[in-house]
Design a protein around this motif. Structure first.
Motif, mmCIF file in Angstrom:
data_model
loop_
_atom_site.group_PDB
_atom_site.id
_atom_site.type_symbol
_atom_site.label_atom_id
_atom_site.label_comp_id
_atom_site.label_asym_id
_atom_site.label_seq_id
_atom_site.Cartn_x
_atom_site.Cartn_y
_atom_site.Cartn_z
ATOM 1 N N SER A 200 53.601 48.078 -116.029
ATOM 2 C CA SER A 200 54.910 47.867 -116.654
ATOM 3 C C SER A 200 54.875 46.622 -117.528
ATOM 4 O O SER A 200 54.233 45.629 -117.189
ATOM 5 N N GLU A 201 55.579 46.701 -118.662
ATOM 6 C CA GLU A 201 55.650 45.578 -119.599
ATOM 7 C C GLU A 201 57.094 45.363 -120.027
ATOM 8 O O GLU A 201 57.830 46.320 -120.307
ATOM 9 N N TYR A 202 57.510 44.108 -120.085
ATOM 10 C CA TYR A 202 58.893 43.773 -120.427
ATOM 11 C C TYR A 202 59.008 43.639 -121.942
ATOM 12 O O TYR A 202 58.456 42.729 -122.557
ATOM 13 N N ASN A 205 64.109 43.313 -123.682
ATOM 14 C CA ASN A 205 65.029 43.200 -122.548
ATOM 15 C C ASN A 205 64.985 44.392 -121.600
ATOM 16 O O ASN A 205 65.980 44.695 -120.926
ATOM 17 N N GLU A 206 63.871 45.096 -121.586
ATOM 18 C CA GLU A 206 63.739 46.205 -120.641
ATOM 19 C C GLU A 206 62.266 46.392 -120.271
ATOM 20 O O GLU A 206 61.372 46.013 -120.997
ATOM 21 N N TRP A 207 62.084 46.981 -119.112
ATOM 22 C CA TRP A 207 60.734 47.259 -118.633
ATOM 23 C C TRP A 207 60.292 48.637 -119.116
ATOM 24 O O TRP A 207 61.019 49.622 -118.994
ATOM 25 N N LYS A 208 59.080 48.672 -119.661
ATOM 26 C CA LYS A 208 58.518 49.926 -120.128
ATOM 27 C C LYS A 208 57.170 50.158 -119.455
ATOM 28 O O LYS A 208 56.403 49.216 -119.241
#
Length: 233
Positions: A200-202, A205-208
């Protein structure tokens, strides 16, 4: 007196005839192994120019091995191998993934070329003991998918292998066109592996969820062993 002498003469003649018809048969029960070297039966040898082979033991590491050996000139021959590979089989082929992604086997390919020298006197190429330098290229492919709740599309991983070995072998002909080729060897292999694991990568303003590439390159000593079934022509 004449009658007795006549009977004695007749019986003597019959006895001589019977002795002349006798035959003496001597059975030699000495085993082939215990006979002098010059009297032993020679091992089977052939004068073929081509041998088509298959190595069933290599399937244990995901290698479907077909080979062709061609005589160049006594005592030399050239052997070429070609076939598909299946990843994640055999020792060090299972992928241990610490994430929720799933690794599936896929088809790859391998090929090799070897020069074979038959050093024994009086044995033409394709017969008995040989020594052989060999180079092999092998590729294993795999497909990596995300877990049950993943939004990631599948990606492809692979392993490339370049292997040089020095082999010793013995090609034994059990029949005029049927052989077993036993061999073993040692050498050096160079390996390059590319794989992926989900992480996961931020971003914004969201985690993807993304695929993170992992690469490995290494070299080590290798050993090989096998048995090929051959059909000569």
């Amino acid at each position: 007196m004449k009658k007795l002498f006549l009977l004695y003469f007749c019986f003597s003649g019959l006895q001589l005839i019977a002795q002349d018809d006798r035959q003496v048969i001597i059975l030699d029960r000495t085993s082939q192994r215990n006979r002098p070297e010059a009297e032993r039966m020679p091992r089977r040898m052939v004068e073929h120019m081509n041998v088509f082979k298959f190595d069933p033991l290599r399937m244990a590491i995901g290698e479907i091995n077909f080979a062709y050996e061609r005589v160049l000139d006594d005592p030399l021959s050239l052997e070429v191998e070609l076939g598909p590979t299946v990843s994640n089989l055999g020792r060090n082929r299972f992928t241990v993934n610490q994430t929720q992604s799933v690794t599936n086997s896929a088809m790859g390919v391998f090929t090799s070329v070897a020069l074979k020298f038959y050093p024994l006197d009086g044995r033409p190429a394709l017969n008995q003991l040989y020594i052989s330098p060999k180079f092999k290229y092998r590729r294993y492919n795999e497909t990596i998918e995300g877990g049950a709740n993943s939004t990631l599309s599948s990606v492809k991983g692979f392993t490339n292998e370049s292997i040089f070995t020095f082999n010793f072998g013995y090609q034994q002909w059990l029949a005029n066109r049927f052989s077993f080729d036993y061999y073993f060897g040692v050498g050096i292999g160079s390996y390059g592996k590319t794989s992926y694991q989900s992480t996961s990568e931020y971003v914004n303003n969201e985690w993807k969820e993304i695929w993170q590439k992992q690469s490995q390159n290494y070299t080590h000593f290798v050993a090989t062993i096998g048995m090929k079934i051959g059909i000569g022509k």
